[in-house]
Motif scaffolding. Structure first.
Motif, PDB file in Angstrom:
ATOM      1  N   PHE A   1      -5.480  -3.983  -2.249  1.00  0.00           N
ATOM      2  CA  PHE A   1      -6.046  -2.778  -1.648  1.00  0.00           C
ATOM      3  C   PHE A   1      -7.556  -2.736  -1.780  1.00  0.00           C
ATOM      4  O   PHE A   1      -8.264  -2.350  -0.841  1.00  0.00           O
ATOM      5  CB  PHE A   1      -5.423  -1.539  -2.302  1.00  0.00           C
ATOM      6  CG  PHE A   1      -6.130  -0.263  -1.938  1.00  0.00           C
ATOM      7  CD1 PHE A   1      -6.065   0.251  -0.646  1.00  0.00           C
ATOM      8  CD2 PHE A   1      -6.876   0.436  -2.890  1.00  0.00           C
ATOM      9  CE1 PHE A   1      -6.731   1.419  -0.307  1.00  0.00           C
ATOM     10  CE2 PHE A   1      -7.531   1.605  -2.562  1.00  0.00           C
ATOM     11  CZ  PHE A   1      -7.459   2.098  -1.268  1.00  0.00           C
ATOM     12  N   GLU A   2      -8.088  -3.121  -2.934  1.00  0.00           N
ATOM     13  CA  GLU A   2      -9.527  -3.038  -3.163  1.00  0.00           C
ATOM     14  C   GLU A   2     -10.297  -3.897  -2.163  1.00  0.00           C
ATOM     15  O   GLU A   2     -11.304  -3.455  -1.593  1.00  0.00           O
ATOM     16  CB  GLU A   2      -9.872  -3.462  -4.595  1.00  0.00           C
ATOM     17  CG  GLU A   2      -9.487  -2.457  -5.670  1.00  0.00           C
ATOM     18  CD  GLU A   2      -7.974  -2.399  -5.921  1.00  0.00           C
ATOM     19  OE1 GLU A   2      -7.266  -3.389  -5.539  1.00  0.00           O
ATOM     20  OE2 GLU A   2      -7.503  -1.391  -6.459  1.00  0.00           O
TER      21      GLU A   2
ATOM     22  N   LEU B   1       0.828  -1.208   0.000  1.00  0.00           N
ATOM     23  CA  LEU B   1       0.000   0.000   0.000  1.00  0.00           C
ATOM     24  C   LEU B   1       0.862   1.257   0.000  1.00  0.00           C
ATOM     25  O   LEU B   1       1.902   1.318   0.655  1.00  0.00           O
ATOM     26  CB  LEU B   1      -0.916   0.023   1.237  1.00  0.00           C
ATOM     27  CG  LEU B   1      -1.835  -1.189   1.439  1.00  0.00           C
ATOM     28  CD1 LEU B   1      -2.677  -0.997   2.684  1.00  0.00           C
ATOM     29  CD2 LEU B   1      -2.723  -1.396   0.217  1.00  0.00           C
TER      30      LEU B   1
ATOM     31  N   ALA C   1      -4.568   8.597  -4.488  1.00  0.00           N
ATOM     32  CA  ALA C   1      -4.919   7.291  -5.064  1.00  0.00           C
ATOM     33  C   ALA C   1      -6.186   7.359  -5.910  1.00  0.00           C
ATOM     34  O   ALA C   1      -6.433   6.482  -6.722  1.00  0.00           O
ATOM     35  CB  ALA C   1      -5.103   6.266  -3.949  1.00  0.00           C
TER      36      ALA C   1
ATOM     37  N   LEU D   1      -9.488   6.906  -5.262  1.00  0.00           N
ATOM     38  CA  LEU D   1     -10.308   5.706  -5.154  1.00  0.00           C
ATOM     39  C   LEU D   1     -11.614   5.868  -5.915  1.00  0.00           C
ATOM     40  O   LEU D   1     -12.146   4.912  -6.471  1.00  0.00           O
ATOM     41  CB  LEU D   1     -10.594   5.408  -3.669  1.00  0.00           C
ATOM     42  CG  LEU D   1     -11.371   4.124  -3.381  1.00  0.00           C
ATOM     43  CD1 LEU D   1     -10.560   2.907  -3.818  1.00  0.00           C
ATOM     44  CD2 LEU D   1     -11.740   4.024  -1.915  1.00  0.00           C
TER      45      LEU D   1
ATOM     46  N   ALA E   1     -10.079  -2.305   1.249  1.00  0.00           N
ATOM     47  CA  ALA E   1     -10.888  -1.082   1.324  1.00  0.00           C
ATOM     48  C   ALA E   1     -12.366  -1.420   1.540  1.00  0.00           C
ATOM     49  O   ALA E   1     -13.041  -0.801   2.372  1.00  0.00           O
ATOM     50  CB  ALA E   1     -10.712  -0.266   0.050  1.00  0.00           C
TER      51      ALA E   1
ATOM     52  N   GLU F   1      -3.036   5.336   0.013  1.00  0.00           N
ATOM     53  CA  GLU F   1      -3.982   4.233   0.199  1.00  0.00           C
ATOM     54  C   GLU F   1      -4.207   3.944   1.677  1.00  0.00           C
ATOM     55  O   GLU F   1      -5.322   3.580   2.090  1.00  0.00           O
ATOM     56  CB  GLU F   1      -3.481   2.992  -0.539  1.00  0.00           C
ATOM     57  CG  GLU F   1      -3.598   3.112  -2.058  1.00  0.00           C
ATOM     58  CD  GLU F   1      -2.945   1.960  -2.792  1.00  0.00           C
ATOM     59  OE1 GLU F   1      -3.380   1.668  -3.925  1.00  0.00           O
ATOM     60  OE2 GLU F   1      -1.989   1.366  -2.256  1.00  0.00           O
TER      61      GLU F   1
END
Length: 474
Positions: free
Chosen positions: A90-91, A34, A232, A234, A94, A38
């Protein structure tokens, strides 16, 4: 007392799980690759849904009761906890952190449960113990989880440490369900007449309710802006616009729901015996904005503040800053005790004045101050902040018994609203102005306190058989 202890342990576990990532961020970032941006997104996502969640959980608690609601929340929340523990990218992490924010709503369930089991003259202390000892779960996570990760060892030690909190969460949900009842034997659990929105008892209160909903939606919009404006990114611009539109539509739907539940007040007045003043709720919302909102914000920045101002290592600064959070164990029950002994309104005035002065003193701290004096001022300020939280929730259950969960949910949500607002302010101003702005907002809350009415007399509720029950509140 059994119910009180089982309740604060449940709250303790919710915060233990909610903040299980904080002390392990270094290992998590390295394992998942990360970036700093993030990591910041994960921190935002962790609190994003807690604001609407507290309102929703409050409604569910009032309708289904604390036993079922708390047990279900603990069991269901263990799933995103496991999802985060074994995320590959990361997804996934998250999404899991976003869903885990729902467990932060557990606090409001216990407020209703404890209020059912304790008399008015002991309610402040009981709610204070529930809130203060339960809130220590985040500090317990910081203390224990790094060591537990080392015990498991290896690159995946953090995963097993976080997964173990999910196991505790799921296991305790079963224990809680089997050991708790919503009320003492022979007592009635009063439910709202309608679900979907909070009941109010006058036209003026209806519009005040709609007004008090707006800051919660604005703060959720602010969180969306942060997620789209971060490095980032998102959220894309189109996704952000879609969410903004969704928030507007959701607010309009809430307006409709509020009207659906309360439309009778536009045709005929509510009998005086069943009336309550929503302004009491609004004032408590503002007080919790200043108390719990500032606590969350200050706990987040205090280690870095001490490190920069006094040129300390982060380890030393972190230990000194932890004194602010440790005060919760005695401060919040202390605030409840003061409220029980000296009256709800008088106690809130004293404690709110103290926290305003406390933050004013913190704004004056410089590197020329003796370190011990700076830490003493921080701890003194912390006492008034957390005792004020205890006094707020010593008052919440005395407004309208059958709406206690919803009132606690809205007041609790305002604490999160305050935290987001204060941390946003911090990103634009110096530390000194940050503390001054908190002091000023507390002073505004103090002015609003002049309009709070001391709970006294009785609350009128109607049993299922039509008989009237009078519940003493002071």
């Amino acid at each position: 007392m059994k119910v009180l202890h089982l309740s604060w342990v449940a709250f303790f576990i919710t915060f233990f799980v909610w903040f299980n990532h904080a002390p392990l961020l270094g290992a998590i970032a390295e394992s998942l690759g990360l970036s700093p941006a993030e990591i910041k997104i994960l921190l935002i996502l962790n609190v994003a849904i807690a604001i609407p969640a507290r309102v929703i959980i409050g409604m569910i608690t009032d309708h289904f009761g604390p036993r079922i609601t708390y047990s279900a929340l603990l069991l269901v929340s263990s799933l995103p906890c496991f999802m985060f523990a074994f995320a590959d990218n990361f997804e996934q992490a998250a999404i899991a952190r976003f869903l885990l924010g729902f467990i932060g709503a557990g606090f409001v369930i216990g407020i209703r449960l404890v209020s059912e089991w304790f008399p008015v003259n002991e309610l402040g202390v009981a709610e204070g113990i529930y809130g203060g000892w339960g809130n220590f779960g985040s500090a317990a996570a910081a203390i224990s989880l790094p060591g537990l990760a080392l015990v498991f060892g290896g690159d995946d030690g953090w995963r097993y440490a976080i997964a173990s909190t999910g196991i505790i969460c799921a296991g305790y949900s079963i224990l809680f369900f089997t050991q708790i009842s919503d009320t003492p034997k022979g007592s009635t659990y009063y439910k709202p007449k309608s679900t979907g929105a909070m009941e109010v008892t006058s036209i003026g209160d209806f519009f005040l309710l709609l007004l008090m909903k707006i800051p919660m939606y604005l703060v959720m919009g602010l969180l969306v802006w942060k997620l789209s404006a971060s490095e980032a990114q998102l959220l894309s611009e189109s996704q952000s616009q879609l969410i903004y539109a969704g928030l507007i539509m959701l607010y309009l739907f809430e307006v409709y729901q509020c009207y659906r539940v309360n439309r009778d007040i536009f045709n005929q007045p509510v009998a005086e015996a069943h009336q309550y003043q929503f302004k009491q709720v609004a004032i408590l919302n503002l007080l919790y904005f200043a108390t719990f909102g500032s606590e969350l914000a200050v706990v987040s920045m205090l280690p870095l503040y001490f490190s920069e101002v006094f040129d300390l290592s982060m380890v030393t600064a972190g230990l000194l800053a932890s004194s602010y959070a440790f005060m919760n164990l005695i401060s919040r029950p202390g605030g409840g005790w003061i409220s029980d002994r000296f009256g709800r309104k008088r106690s809130l005035i004293i404690l709110t004045t103290g926290l305003s002065v406390g933050y004013l003193l913190m704004s004056l701290i410089t590197h020329q101050w003796p370190l011990v004096l700076a830490v003493t001022v921080a701890m003194l300020c912390s006492f008034f902040v957390q005792a004020g939280e205890g006094a707020v929730f010593a008052t919440v259950p005395l407004i309208k018994r059958r709406l206690t969960g919803q009132i606690a949910g809205m007041t609790g949500a305002y604490g999160n609203v305050g935290a987001v607002c204060y941390l946003t302010v911090l990103s634009f101003v110096s530390y000194q102005w940050f503390f001054l702005i908190i002091a000023a907002s507390a002073a505004v809350s103090l002015i609003c306190l002049a309009f709070l009415q001391e709970p006294k007399g009785t609350i009128t509720e109607i049993n299922e058989d039509g008989t009237v029950e009078l519940i003493g509140v002071g």
